[in-house]
Write a protein that holds these residues in place. Structure first.
Motif, short mmCIF file in Angstrom:
data_model
loop_
_atom_site.label_atom_id
_atom_site.label_comp_id
_atom_site.label_asym_id
_atom_site.label_seq_id
_atom_site.Cartn_x
_atom_site.Cartn_y
_atom_site.Cartn_z
N LYS B 290 0.89 -1.34 -0.18
CA LYS B 290 0.05 0.11 -0.22
C LYS B 290 0.83 1.45 0.01
O LYS B 290 0.56 2.43 -0.82
CB LYS B 290 -0.91 -0.12 1.20
CG LYS B 290 -2.12 0.98 1.00
CD LYS B 290 -3.23 0.50 1.87
CE LYS B 290 -4.52 1.46 1.53
NZ LYS B 290 -5.54 0.85 2.36
N VAL B 291 2.00 1.26 0.87
CA VAL B 291 2.88 2.34 0.86
C VAL B 291 3.44 2.59 -0.77
O VAL B 291 3.64 3.88 -1.38
CB VAL B 291 4.02 2.24 1.96
CG1 VAL B 291 5.15 3.11 1.72
CG2 VAL B 291 3.37 2.32 3.20
N MET B 292 3.89 1.34 -1.07
CA MET B 292 4.52 1.78 -2.52
C MET B 292 3.37 2.05 -3.62
O MET B 292 3.97 2.89 -4.49
CB MET B 292 5.26 0.46 -2.82
CG MET B 292 6.48 0.09 -1.88
SD MET B 292 7.24 -1.36 -2.15
CE MET B 292 8.33 -0.80 -3.56
N ASP B 293 2.37 1.68 -3.43
CA ASP B 293 1.31 2.06 -4.48
C ASP B 293 1.07 3.58 -4.27
O ASP B 293 0.71 4.04 -5.23
CB ASP B 293 0.00 1.37 -4.21
CG ASP B 293 0.10 -0.36 -4.69
OD1 ASP B 293 1.17 -0.48 -5.36
OD2 ASP B 293 -0.59 -1.02 -4.29
N GLY B 294 1.00 3.84 -3.11
CA GLY B 294 0.72 5.41 -2.72
C GLY B 294 2.19 6.33 -3.15
O GLY B 294 2.28 7.40 -2.71
N GLY B 295 3.16 5.81 -3.52
CA GLY B 295 4.22 6.57 -4.00
C GLY B 295 5.30 6.77 -3.03
O GLY B 295 6.29 7.53 -2.95
N GLY B 296 5.12 5.90 -1.87
CA GLY B 296 6.40 5.80 -1.00
C GLY B 296 7.30 4.75 -1.30
O GLY B 296 7.33 4.26 -2.20
N ARG B 297 8.32 4.51 -0.15
CA ARG B 297 9.26 3.35 -0.60
C ARG B 297 9.65 2.72 0.72
O ARG B 297 9.34 3.29 1.89
CB ARG B 297 10.55 4.09 -1.14
CG ARG B 297 11.31 5.13 -0.38
CD ARG B 297 12.43 5.75 -1.02
NE ARG B 297 12.96 6.87 -0.13
CZ ARG B 297 13.75 6.87 0.79
NH1 ARG B 297 14.42 5.64 0.94
NH2 ARG B 297 14.23 7.62 1.35
N LEU B 298 10.07 1.47 0.55
CA LEU B 298 10.49 0.64 1.59
C LEU B 298 11.93 0.97 2.36
O LEU B 298 12.75 1.09 1.39
CB LEU B 298 10.33 -0.63 1.28
CG LEU B 298 10.66 -1.95 2.38
CD1 LEU B 298 9.95 -1.64 3.60
CD2 LEU B 298 10.65 -3.27 1.57
N ILE B 299 12.09 1.23 3.64
CA ILE B 299 13.40 1.56 4.21
C ILE B 299 14.03 0.27 4.57
O ILE B 299 15.13 -0.21 4.27
CB ILE B 299 13.44 2.44 5.06
CG1 ILE B 299 13.10 3.80 4.63
CG2 ILE B 299 14.71 2.60 5.73
CD1 ILE B 299 12.89 5.02 5.45
N ALA B 300 13.03 -0.56 5.34
CA ALA B 300 13.64 -1.75 6.13
C ALA B 300 12.33 -2.82 6.34
O ALA B 300 11.36 -2.25 6.60
CB ALA B 300 14.37 -1.47 7.20
N PHE B 301 12.89 -3.99 5.99
CA PHE B 301 11.82 -5.08 6.37
C PHE B 301 12.53 -6.01 7.27
O PHE B 301 13.28 -6.91 6.87
CB PHE B 301 11.27 -5.62 5.17
CG PHE B 301 9.95 -6.70 5.20
CD1 PHE B 301 8.80 -6.11 4.98
CD2 PHE B 301 10.16 -8.03 5.72
CE1 PHE B 301 7.91 -7.08 5.35
CE2 PHE B 301 9.13 -8.74 5.89
CZ PHE B 301 7.82 -8.35 5.66
N THR B 302 12.05 -6.06 8.60
CA THR B 302 13.05 -7.08 9.46
C THR B 302 11.93 -8.01 10.14
O THR B 302 11.19 -7.55 11.10
CB THR B 302 13.75 -6.02 10.58
OG1 THR B 302 14.13 -4.86 9.95
CG2 THR B 302 14.89 -6.68 11.35
N PRO B 303 12.24 -9.26 9.92
CA PRO B 303 11.62 -10.08 10.85
C PRO B 303 12.14 -10.38 12.21
O PRO B 303 13.73 -10.42 12.19
CB PRO B 303 11.72 -11.41 10.03
CG PRO B 303 12.71 -11.33 8.90
CD PRO B 303 13.20 -10.12 8.99
#
Lengths: 314, 327
Positions: B290-303
């Motif tokens: 949803k963030v990327m669809d709205g023009g944002g970007r991913l900084i980190a994805f940490t399990p």
């Protein structure tokens, strides 16, 4: 053996790097240096007064080192917990305690040595600069008319000469009358302090420094009075016999005094009555004095080791 | 063969009638027994780094003191390298650093190591060589001529570690080795411990700095109020299951953030960055989408998996609860 020597050396090093030892030593030397005043204040037997004063200084300041340095030495290891790392090393607890004991003895003996040399130096200096002695000598040689206005110089050269003579005296060479037997008396003092130091180690193996100091001092005093304690116990018996009635209280009192006599060391055994000591006369020291001192110290140390072996160092 | 074995080690102290504790005078006439360690049974294999963990007053130092012969157990027994406690041939092969060590402040660093080397019975030349080596290793070569009274807490800890390693021991006991050290000092101690393991030595240490323990320990034991709560490999004790996901994004619209606020465990908003903490992987992926669809970007994805600290807190809290229930 090497381990005990390492601990002893470290104990000695600890003592010589502490200020208290130097304070004791400086005070002792100053007091000895001022023994000339004591001589001038005394009415008669000037030499004897100075000699006794010096020997008393050696004894008391040796005791001060045993108490002030000795007690803290073991206690600090426990209090500051350096014992934790010592115990974890491949040494037995008895080795640690013996190392401490011999380190303390080394410290005390070095101090005694310095005091004795200084004391002999003072005696020699006073002998060299004694106007009384010079006047006496001149009178003996019939120079009576010259004895008025005799005044000797007190200078550095005499002091240096006296120091040299003091060293020689220590090894039994060139003894003047009043210094004869001093080495033997000092050695007996050293033996007495070996017993007292063993007590200092015993008390500090289970008690606080203040209590240990009090206990050691009391042991010293009781040890010096040991023979009087025995005499007192006999007086109690004689008193009861004289009254013709033996009360329970009297018997208990007698045995308590006997017990006090038994548990206190006979430090009087290491004393020489200097009153009877005519210059040059041989000293009468019972043969068992040295074995008694050594065995007594060993016995007290064994007791310390028994306590120390089962201690939890919290 | 285990190098450390303890069998029901127990230590009970008897409190003094008058005791000063934390600046308060305490009188005890009855119930003077204080249990510091109860029935500790464990074994440590050669070459392991073993961590004895627990909060203050858990009994870690008591256990170490018993193993070092500083105190005697009330009950139970222990063996080091197959020999009974106090065996001098074993002591010659172990090193020990106590907690908050004090060493002789009238000695210099070099004199101190030389003295302790003599206690190990090392010949003079070997002592000298080892002293210089260790001073270098713990970073105190420049301070070797200074008296120990001038050493900082960290320097004291380092010289303590050096004395523990003097006899090139096979088994090293360290009581809170990182206590009082700055991050750099802690890292250096960690590196030394890891180097010891590489040399095939066994390290048994107590600590309450869990992050460090997690980084270096092969196995840990958790002590709480004198009792062993758990023992094992970290991989066995800590759940490998992912507990939660941390999603850090930039440029998320206000509507997007609000739409996930109730579903996420936590939402942290910082200027230019938003962090979501969620339990389910699907939800984490949905946020990313949803963030990327709205023009944002991913900084980190940490399990995130369970940490030793979390596990530890669960154990300690559990023990406290059981004590509370008993009361």
């Amino acid at each position: 053996m090497k381990t005990i020597a390492a601990i002893a050396w470290n104990t000695f090093r600890e003592a010589v790097r502490s200020r208290i030892l130097y304070l004791i030593l400086i005070f002792a030397l100053l007091l000895m240096a001022s023994s000339g005043i004591v001589r001038d204040l005394s009415i008669a037997a000037h030499d004897r007064v100075v000699r006794d004063f010096g020997l008393l200084c050696i004894n008391l300041f040796g005791l001060a080192v045993a108490i002030l340095v000795g007690i803290g030495s073991v206690y600090n290891e426990l209090d500051k917990k350096s014992i934790y790392t010592i115990v974890s090393k491949p040494i037995a607890r008895w080795q640690f305690l013996l190392g401490k004991y011999f380190g303390l003895l080394l410290t005390i003996y070095v101090i005694i040595f310095i005091m004795t040399v200084f004391f002999l130096m003072v005696l020699n200096y006073q002998d060299m600069t004694s106007e009384d002695a010079l006047i006496q000598m001149m009178k003996e040689r019939g120079l009576t008319e010259l004895t008025t206005g005799v005044h000797l110089r007190h200078d550095a050269a005499s002091a240096v000469k006296a120091a040299g003579k003091g060293f020689l005296n220590l090894v039994g060479v060139d003894l003047i009358g009043s210094t004869r037997h001093i080495t033997t008396i000092v050695l007996l003092t050293a033996l007495e302090l070996a017993v007292v130091t063993a007590f200092a180690i015993l008390y500090s193996s289970f008690s606080t420094p203040t209590l240990s100091a009090i206990f050691t001092l009391l042991t010293f005093v009781a040890g010096r009075l040991n023979e009087s304690i025995w005499e007192y116990s006999q007086q109690i018996l004689t008193g009861q016999a004289g009254a013709g009635v033996a009360t329970v209280g009297g018997i208990v009192k007698h045995w308590l005094v006997v017990l006090a006599y038994m548990v206190t060391p006979n430090l009087g055994a290491f004393r020489v009555n200097t009153l009877d000591l005519a210059d040059g006369a041989p000293l009468s020291i019972p043969w068992f004095t040295v074995p008694y001192g050594v065995l007594y110290a060993a016995m007290v140390l064994s007791l310390s080791i028994m306590i120390f072996r089962s201690r939890n160092f919290k | 063969m285990p190098v450390i074995e303890t069998f029901g080690l127990t230590k009970t102290y008897v409190r003094d009638f008058i005791d000063v504790e934390h600046g308060r005078v305490r009188f005890s006439f009855w119930n003077r027994k204080v249990s510091a360690l109860r029935n500790l049974t464990l074994s440590v294999e050669a070459g392991e780094i073993f961590g004895l963990l627990g909060p203050n007053g858990a009994g870690k130092s008591t256990a170490l003191k018993i193993l070092m012969g500083i105190i005697f157990p009330t009950a139970g027994d222990a063996r080091l390298m197959g020999r009974p406690l106090g065996d001098r041939s074993v002591k010659a092969r172990i090193g020990f650093l106590p907690e908050n060590p004090y060493f002789y402040d009238y000695l210099t660093g070099r004199e101190f190591l030389n003295y302790y080397g003599a206690l190990y019975g090392m010949p003079r030349a070997a002592r000298k060589k080892k002293t210089e080596e260790l001073l270098e290793l713990v970073g105190l070569a420049d301070a070797a001529r200074l008296p120990l009274k001038g050493y900082s807490k960290g320097m004291n800890q380092r010289i303590g570690l050096a004395q523990a390693l003097l006899a090139d021991p096979d088994l090293v006991f360290l009581d809170e080795p990182q206590s009082g050290l700055d991050p750099l000092g802690r890292k250096e101690i960690r590196d030394i411990i890891l180097r010891l393991r590489e040399q095939g030595k066994t390290v048994f240490f107590s600590s309450h700095i869990l992050s460090d323990a997690e980084m270096i320990c092969d196995r840990v034991a958790i002590l709480v109020k004198g009792e062993l709560k758990n023992i094992g490999k970290l991989s066995e004790l800590l759940s490998r299951r992912v507990k939660e996901y941390e999603v850090a994004v930039a440029g998320a619209s206000k509507e997007t953030v609000e739409s996930f606020r109730d579903k996420a465990l936590r939402v942290l908003e910082n200027p230019g960055e938003t962090m979501f903490l969620v339990e389910k992987e699907e939800l984490a992926l949905e946020i990313v989408r949803k963030v990327m669809d709205g023009g944002g970007r991913l900084i980190a994805f940490t399990p995130r998996r369970e940490t030793l600290e979390e596990y530890f807190i669960t154990q300690v809290a559990g023990a406290a609860a059981s004590v509370g229930a008993q009361l």
